[in-house]
Design a protein around this motif. Structure first.
Motif, PDB file in Angstrom:
ATOM      1  N   PRO A  54     129.856  92.173 -49.323  1.00 22.02           N
ATOM      2  CA  PRO A  54     129.775  90.793 -49.827  1.00 22.02           C
ATOM      3  C   PRO A  54     128.972  89.835 -48.950  1.00 22.02           C
ATOM      4  O   PRO A  54     128.331  88.917 -49.464  1.00 22.02           O
ATOM      5  N   GLU A  55     128.966  90.040 -47.648  1.00 27.83           N
ATOM      6  CA  GLU A  55     128.256  89.117 -46.756  1.00 27.83           C
ATOM      7  C   GLU A  55     126.763  89.416 -46.646  1.00 27.83           C
ATOM      8  O   GLU A  55     126.027  88.660 -46.007  1.00 27.83           O
ATOM      9  N   ASN A  56     126.294  90.463 -47.290  1.00 24.50           N
ATOM     10  CA  ASN A  56     124.879  90.838 -47.205  1.00 24.50           C
ATOM     11  C   ASN A  56     124.076  90.065 -48.250  1.00 24.50           C
ATOM     12  O   ASN A  56     123.715  90.574 -49.306  1.00 24.50           O
ATOM     13  N   ASN A  57     123.789  88.816 -47.934  1.00 29.12           N
ATOM     14  CA  ASN A  57     123.069  87.947 -48.870  1.00 29.12           C
ATOM     15  C   ASN A  57     121.626  88.377 -49.092  1.00 29.12           C
ATOM     16  O   ASN A  57     121.065  88.136 -50.167  1.00 29.12           O
ATOM     17  N   LYS A  60     121.837  91.076 -51.722  1.00 33.65           N
ATOM     18  CA  LYS A  60     122.184  90.437 -52.988  1.00 33.65           C
ATOM     19  C   LYS A  60     120.958  89.787 -53.619  1.00 33.65           C
ATOM     20  O   LYS A  60     120.682  89.974 -54.806  1.00 33.65           O
ATOM     21  N   GLY A  61     120.209  89.038 -52.832  1.00 32.28           N
ATOM     22  CA  GLY A  61     119.007  88.374 -53.339  1.00 32.28           C
ATOM     23  C   GLY A  61     117.970  89.363 -53.834  1.00 32.28           C
ATOM     24  O   GLY A  61     117.371  89.168 -54.899  1.00 32.28           O
ATOM     25  N   GLU A  64     119.192  91.010 -57.132  1.00 31.74           N
ATOM     26  CA  GLU A  64     119.114  90.070 -58.255  1.00 31.74           C
ATOM     27  C   GLU A  64     117.667  89.858 -58.691  1.00 31.74           C
ATOM     28  O   GLU A  64     117.385  89.765 -59.887  1.00 31.74           O
TER      29      GLU A  64
END
Length: 85
Positions: A54-57, A60-61, A64
């Motif tokens: 979850p903390e791996n932004n 994630k970016g 997406e």
């Protein structure tokens, strides 16, 4: 590392690793695009899953931008994303 998962019989991308000294140069995105295209050649499957902490932004970016979306699950503390094609 990717394969068809033995439980749900769908493709999962388990790992894509870029050496730290080569990160932030677009290699991860390019590698993911090539891998997605490779998986799409299998006409029997229409979804690809992956998961990340979850903390791996950054992950994630990237996911997406490539069209992945959260599927609502958390497995072993990781958020599950999928892309349908």
């Amino acid at each position: 590392m990717y394969c068809i998962d033995s439980d749900d019989k769908e493709y999962w991308i388990y790992r894509l690793m870029i050496d730290a000294k080569h990160q932030s140069k677009g290699y991860g995105k390019e590698a993911m695009e090539k891998l997605i295209e490779r998986i799409k050649q299998d006409q029997e499957h229409k979804v690809i899953y992956l998961s990340f902490e979850p903390e791996n932004n950054l992950a994630k970016g990237l996911y997406e931008k490539l069209g992945f979306e959260a599927d609502g699950r958390i497995i072993d503390g990781e958020i599950v994303y999928k892309i349908t094609y």
